[in-house]
Write an enzyme that holds these catalytic residues in place. Sequence first.
Site, mmCIF file in Angstrom:
data_model
loop_
_atom_site.group_PDB
_atom_site.id
_atom_site.type_symbol
_atom_site.label_atom_id
_atom_site.label_comp_id
_atom_site.label_asym_id
_atom_site.label_seq_id
_atom_site.Cartn_x
_atom_site.Cartn_y
_atom_site.Cartn_z
ATOM 1 N N LYS A 136 0.855 -1.183 0.000
ATOM 2 C CA LYS A 136 0.000 0.000 0.000
ATOM 3 C C LYS A 136 0.882 1.221 0.000
ATOM 4 C CE LYS A 136 -4.480 0.882 0.124
ATOM 5 N NZ LYS A 136 -5.561 0.023 -0.410
HETATM 6 P P1 NAD Z 1 -13.041 7.490 -2.719
HETATM 7 O O1 NAD Z 1 -12.094 8.550 -2.300
HETATM 8 O O2 NAD Z 1 -13.391 7.371 -4.158
HETATM 9 O O3 NAD Z 1 -14.432 7.647 -1.894
HETATM 10 C C1 NAD Z 1 -14.484 7.695 -0.501
HETATM 11 C C2 NAD Z 1 -15.905 8.103 -0.107
HETATM 12 O O4 NAD Z 1 -16.046 7.996 1.305
HETATM 13 C C3 NAD Z 1 -16.256 9.531 -0.464
HETATM 14 O O5 NAD Z 1 -17.616 9.600 -0.876
HETATM 15 C C4 NAD Z 1 -16.092 10.285 0.874
HETATM 16 O O6 NAD Z 1 -16.879 11.459 0.939
HETATM 17 C C5 NAD Z 1 -16.604 9.219 1.808
HETATM 18 N N1 NAD Z 1 -16.198 9.380 3.205
HETATM 19 C C6 NAD Z 1 -14.982 9.648 3.724
HETATM 20 N N2 NAD Z 1 -15.043 9.692 5.062
HETATM 21 C C7 NAD Z 1 -16.334 9.439 5.402
HETATM 22 C C8 NAD Z 1 -17.024 9.317 6.613
HETATM 23 N N3 NAD Z 1 -16.407 9.487 7.779
HETATM 24 N N4 NAD Z 1 -18.352 9.012 6.588
HETATM 25 C C9 NAD Z 1 -18.998 8.830 5.424
HETATM 26 N N5 NAD Z 1 -18.380 8.901 4.226
HETATM 27 C C10 NAD Z 1 -17.074 9.213 4.225
HETATM 28 O O7 NAD Z 1 -12.437 6.124 -2.165
HETATM 29 P P2 NAD Z 1 -12.790 4.638 -2.658
HETATM 30 O O8 NAD Z 1 -11.797 4.225 -3.676
HETATM 31 O O9 NAD Z 1 -14.254 4.550 -2.926
HETATM 32 O O10 NAD Z 1 -12.435 3.824 -1.336
HETATM 33 C C11 NAD Z 1 -13.357 3.643 -0.264
HETATM 34 C C12 NAD Z 1 -12.905 2.482 0.594
HETATM 35 O O11 NAD Z 1 -12.851 1.299 -0.207
HETATM 36 C C13 NAD Z 1 -11.499 2.611 1.198
HETATM 37 O O12 NAD Z 1 -11.488 1.938 2.428
HETATM 38 C C14 NAD Z 1 -10.627 1.871 0.200
HETATM 39 O O13 NAD Z 1 -9.401 1.429 0.774
HETATM 40 C C15 NAD Z 1 -11.552 0.712 -0.126
HETATM 41 N N6 NAD Z 1 -11.260 0.003 -1.378
HETATM 42 C C16 NAD Z 1 -11.192 0.676 -2.566
HETATM 43 C C17 NAD Z 1 -10.951 -0.042 -3.734
HETATM 44 C C18 NAD Z 1 -10.938 0.627 -5.082
HETATM 45 O O14 NAD Z 1 -10.839 -0.097 -6.092
HETATM 46 N N7 NAD Z 1 -11.061 1.938 -5.171
HETATM 47 C C19 NAD Z 1 -10.752 -1.426 -3.673
HETATM 48 C C20 NAD Z 1 -10.852 -2.077 -2.455
HETATM 49 C C21 NAD Z 1 -11.103 -1.348 -1.309
#
Ligand code: NAD
Length: 446
Positions: A136
Amino acid sequence: MTDLLAATTASTATDAAPDSASTVVHPAASVDHIATPLTDARSQLAEAIGLLGYTDGLHQMLATPRRELSVAVPLRMDSGESRLYLGYRVQHNFSRGPAKGGLRYAPSVNLDEVRALAMWMTWKCALLDVPYGGAKGGVAIDPREHSMAELERVTRRYTSEILPIIGPERDIPAPDIGTDEQTMAWIMDTYSVNMGYTVPGIVTGKPISLGGSQGRASATSRGVTHIALAALRHVGIEPSRASAAVQGFGKVGADAARFLSEAGVSVTGISDQYGAIFNAAGLDIEALSEHVRATGSVVGFAGAEPIDGAELLALDVDLLVPAAVEGVLHEGNAAAVRATVVVEGANGPTTPAADRIMRERGILVVPDILANAGGVIVSYFEWVQANQAYWWRADEVEARLEERMLSAWQHVLGYAGARGLSLRTAATALAVERVAEAHKLRGLYP
Ligand code: NAD
């Protein structure tokens, strides 16, 4: 437990954010004494190690990242002034193949968080049987405060700083919170310019025109949806009669809400970092996406009433999908969760204390390393396609993704059922077993 492991765990507990330019806010920190993503990840590992009966030596090896790089990332702002940001790349394990994992841009990023996320990537890749270890990266920066030109410069500088340890056969970054396909394109270009030739396999989650895979952008959400529908059916709830709440409306949450709604699930609550909304009759996800494109937040959406972010997690729904950040379900709010099934779209949204409470209350929690693995599966497909310079159709990608997700689901379900374990403990133990086997077969050098 050896002294070294005990000592590193203890120092994590007291210095939760020693390397961050800003304070880490782990939502659980105030209630689950000393809970941080790293203590959560280590406690899940310790449980699996106990179950598998592995030695302290092996435990220590699996608890400790193989390589860590901390870098200073100076940025020339558009105004001419310069700023310094801290960046990290952690390779937790590469016994089963090159390290793989996302790159996060958020002010709260710190070394311990990156260590936890890297460890979860190792288990996720092993559980889904993709030939990768876990890694990461992160930069402690708020991307919303910067222009595209500044983000490009910070990304190129960070890439240059971590260049010695990344590569298509060493460590392959992908998008995570605060980064996207444009970030990946800049990383690919910076790496390629330094190598003297184009290297599409250095990142996944690239734009399709640069060798990205069909279906990668929505793969995590598709995977979350496959698992959510299977889990609902497993507990006897027909998806077309189910309701859901989704926390986070970013790359994972927005498409998960869309796919769930397309599958007939009534998504009644959604939140983002600015607030939460509710409509008992089900939200119109398409109209909501339009609103978010126009305003940057779910707040103020005309087809819903505003609710508190904490209320969203306690809505009376069948399915809860935390798809935002770590530690949001903790000792202080787990008893209020009313969903029957929790499917972790985010990494590490549930602390061990919350896990225990929800298990006692009969809530089925599908762990992150299984539920959100769709992204790394299609990242693997993207890397395979890049290495072969041969592109698959969207329907091929989606069929292969579904097959891998559902077969992992069945595997974890069977393992948990046969041993009376939670899905998280079963998934972690299965993954740890695979990494330990690779380690044992390869032997210890010298
Ligand atoms: P992103 O930045 O695209 O979106 C994050 C979202 O969460 C946004 O809408 C933000 O406003 C919201 N957010 C942040 N803090 C918050 C809170 N306290 N309460 C409510 N909403 C909140 O990020 P993403 O890529 O969608 O990632 C989200 C999660 O999924 C992370 O934990 C990431 O590690 C995990 N993840 C992402 C992927 C991927 O392919 N992008 C794959 C596996 C896991």
